[in-house]
Motif scaffolding. Structure first.
Motif, short mmCIF file in Angstrom:
data_model
loop_
_atom_site.label_atom_id
_atom_site.label_comp_id
_atom_site.label_asym_id
_atom_site.label_seq_id
_atom_site.Cartn_x
_atom_site.Cartn_y
_atom_site.Cartn_z
N CYS A 1 80.63 -38.59 -67.03
CA CYS A 1 80.89 -39.01 -65.65
C CYS A 1 79.95 -38.32 -64.64
CB CYS A 1 82.34 -38.63 -65.32
SG CYS A 1 82.95 -39.42 -63.87
N SER A 2 79.36 -39.10 -63.76
CA SER A 2 78.59 -38.54 -62.65
C SER A 2 78.48 -39.59 -61.56
CB SER A 2 77.19 -38.11 -63.11
OG SER A 2 76.38 -39.25 -63.24
N LYS A 3 77.94 -39.17 -60.43
CA LYS A 3 77.83 -40.05 -59.26
C LYS A 3 77.16 -41.38 -59.57
CE LYS A 3 74.94 -38.70 -55.97
NZ LYS A 3 74.42 -37.88 -54.87
N LYS A 4 76.21 -41.36 -60.55
CA LYS A 4 75.42 -42.58 -60.77
C LYS A 4 76.28 -43.75 -61.27
CE LYS A 4 73.66 -41.80 -65.43
NZ LYS A 4 72.59 -41.60 -66.31
N TYR B 1 79.09 -44.65 -59.94
CA TYR B 1 79.98 -45.09 -58.86
C TYR B 1 79.20 -45.80 -57.76
CZ TYR B 1 83.60 -42.22 -61.01
OH TYR B 1 84.52 -41.70 -61.88
N ARG C 1 78.41 -41.95 -50.64
CA ARG C 1 78.19 -41.44 -52.00
C ARG C 1 78.48 -39.95 -52.14
NH1 ARG C 1 74.88 -44.24 -55.09
NH2 ARG C 1 75.96 -43.18 -56.76
N LYS C 2 78.28 -39.19 -51.02
CA LYS C 2 78.52 -37.74 -51.09
C LYS C 2 79.98 -37.45 -51.46
CE LYS C 2 78.33 -34.59 -47.70
NZ LYS C 2 78.09 -34.30 -46.30
N ILE D 1 81.98 -38.92 -53.55
CA ILE D 1 82.32 -38.92 -54.97
C ILE D 1 81.90 -37.61 -55.63
CG2 ILE D 1 80.24 -40.21 -55.73
CD1 ILE D 1 83.72 -40.67 -57.17
N ASP D 2 80.73 -37.09 -55.21
CA ASP D 2 80.25 -35.81 -55.73
C ASP D 2 81.28 -34.70 -55.49
OD1 ASP D 2 77.93 -35.83 -57.04
OD2 ASP D 2 76.64 -35.34 -55.33
N ILE E 1 85.35 -46.82 -52.98
CA ILE E 1 84.59 -46.27 -54.11
C ILE E 1 85.00 -47.08 -55.34
CG2 ILE E 1 84.37 -44.29 -55.70
CD1 ILE E 1 83.19 -43.42 -53.17
#
Ligand SMILES: Cc1cc2nc3c(=O)[nH]c(=O)nc-3n(C[C@H](O)[C@H](O)[C@H](O)COP(=O)(O)OP(=O)(O)OC[C@H]3O[C@@H](n4cnc5c(N)ncnc54)[C@H](O)[C@@H]3O)c2cc1C
Length: 406
Positions: free
Chosen positions: A60-63, A65, A70-71, A73-74, A383
């Motif tokens: 799982c990572s920001k990419k 989503y 976007r910040k 989700i991080d 999101i």
């Protein structure tokens, strides 16, 4: 008549069940209750992952989503990582396993196990689960909220909204609470279906119903590639499906005139394919062209490729195929184009793109920056994730964070 509670959670889905557990664990002396419109909690959870519940993903990572902020989700994933979600489930007694591409499932292979550990913990903590209770409106009071429902009304000090959006509405959510939050002053980005089949225009597709093939799918605007994915493409009457197609559907709103391109042999270049076809011409020269793809594609697919390339009739011998026709066939194999149709049909969507603007929610607590003591979690937020456990990871993580900060 109205009933007083300290903390109310609207929605007994993925995010709501975890939010309620954490809210009660952190406020053991307070009354915590879930209001759920359906006759039972967690219906969508039970249907997730084809009944197996793909609850998170180790990569799982920001990419994976999408969303306007976007910040956000991080920070959410930083505060409540995949490891943390798996550990929280372990504490509840759920054993998990990791499958292909990092997908995490319960070892039982049953979504019911995931729901059961959450339900049993809620019971043990004494959280009240009030079903068949649809929230119709939320009113701000001097201190707290007044909530009207189809049953009795409720008054609470703190409110956690976990009511999802409108993906697969037959499983419970219809975005009604998003509309209420909009009326209370929140900005809502447009809702569109995500993780769903893509409708395409093609008269040839009906004969391919049920056929599956490994390939590459690309979402294009003109010649501009918006997103491409590899995997199993499934053909249906008037749509393309499969996980790789689902992952493109979330980006459809970015195209004015979306188009889907399929590459049926992504690991072979056009020159190589032409050589294979010439070889087939040599081996099978005296049989009908409908068998040209023997050893490469199923016959049904081969016949549609020939129709698309206008290499007909099927009764012709393979030896009659010209170099120009072979070139046209190779073009279809490498770059088969479909005009795609944007849709507002949420009934087959697993997620929704758009929702309450993430910029109006504090990702460290999930509290609204517009309304104090109101927390928002899960799919209601702007999101959405790709297929593979990313949406449930976000729902669980945001629920845990809200419950711990309420
Ligand atoms: C068929 C299907 C399969 C899926 N499989 C996966 C998967 O394997 N992995 C993955 O990561 N994601 C999967 N998803 C997506 C995932 O299930 C959702 O992202 C996730 O459930 C969202 O959680 P949530 O808590 O925000 O909302 P939900 O789980 O939708 O819960 C919202 C709850 O609120 C209730 N509610 C709504 N409105 C009201 C109201 N007005 N009053 C009271 N209650 C209300 C609803 O009845 C519902 O119980 C799948 C989705 C579908 C449809």
């Amino acid at each position: 008549m109205s009933v007083n509670k300290n903390i109310i959670i609207i929605g007994g889905g993925a995010s709501g069940l975890f939010a309620a557990i954490k809210a009660k664990e952190n406020n053991p002396q307070k009354d915590v209750a879930i209001l759920e419109a359906q006759s039972r909690v967690g219906r969508k959870l039970l249907s997730s992952g084809n009944g197996r519940c793909n609850l998170t993903n180790t990569s799982c990572s920001k990419k994976y989503y999408h969303g306007s902020f976007r910040k956000f989700i991080d920070i959410v994933l930083g505060n409540c990582s995949v490891d943390r979600v798996i550990k929280e489930f372990m504490k509840l007694g759920l054993m998990t396993k990791v499958e292909d591409e990092g997908r995490v499932y319960p070892v039982s292979n049953h979504a019911g196990s995931v729901l059961d550990v959450l339900r049993f913990r809620l019971d043990a903590l004494g959280v009240e689960t009030i079903c068949d209770t649809r929230v119709n409106d939320i009113h701000r009071q001097k201190k707290g909220f007044y909530i009207t429902t189809n049953n009795v009304d409720y008054i609470c000090d703190k409110l956690i909204v976990c009511a999802g959006s409108c993906a697969s509405p037959k499983l419970g959510s219809d975005s009604s609470v998003i509309k209420i939050l909009k009326e209370l002053g929140h900005n809502v980005t447009p809702l569109s279906p995500a993780l769903c089949p893509i409708k395409v225009k093609s008269e040839l597709l009906s004969s391919l119903k049920g056929v599956r093939v490994e390939g590459k799918v690309s979402l294009l605007e003109g010649e501009n590639i918006i997103k491409e994915e590899y995997g199993e493409i499934q053909f249906a009457d008037n749509s393309l499906s499969g996980i790789c197609v689902f992952n493109l559907s979330s980006e459809m709103k970015k195209a004015r005139k979306p188009c889907i391109a399929i590459d049926l042999l992504p690991y072979s270049d056009k020159k190589y394919i032409i050589n294979i076809l010439l070889k087939h011409k040599e081996i099978y020269n005296n049989i009908n062209i409908e068998n040209l793809f023997t050893g490469v594609f199923v016959k049904k697919l081969g016949m549609v490729i020939l129709k698309q390339a206008q290499v007909l009739p099927f009764s012709r011998k393979i030896s009659s195929i010209t170099d120009d026709e072979i070139e046209r066939i190779a073009d279809v194999i490498k770059d088969w184009r479909f005009e795609a149709q944007k849709s507002n049909d949420f009934s087959h969507a697993q997620a929704v793109s758009g929702g309450i603007a993430g910029s109006e929610i504090n990702p460290y607590s999930m509290e609204s920056s517009i309304i104090n003591n109101l927390y928002i979690c899960g799919e209601a937020i702007d999101i959405d994730g790709d297929c593979g456990g990313f949406n449930l990871q976000f729902a669980f993580a945001s629920g845990i964070i809200a419950g711990e900060n309420v």
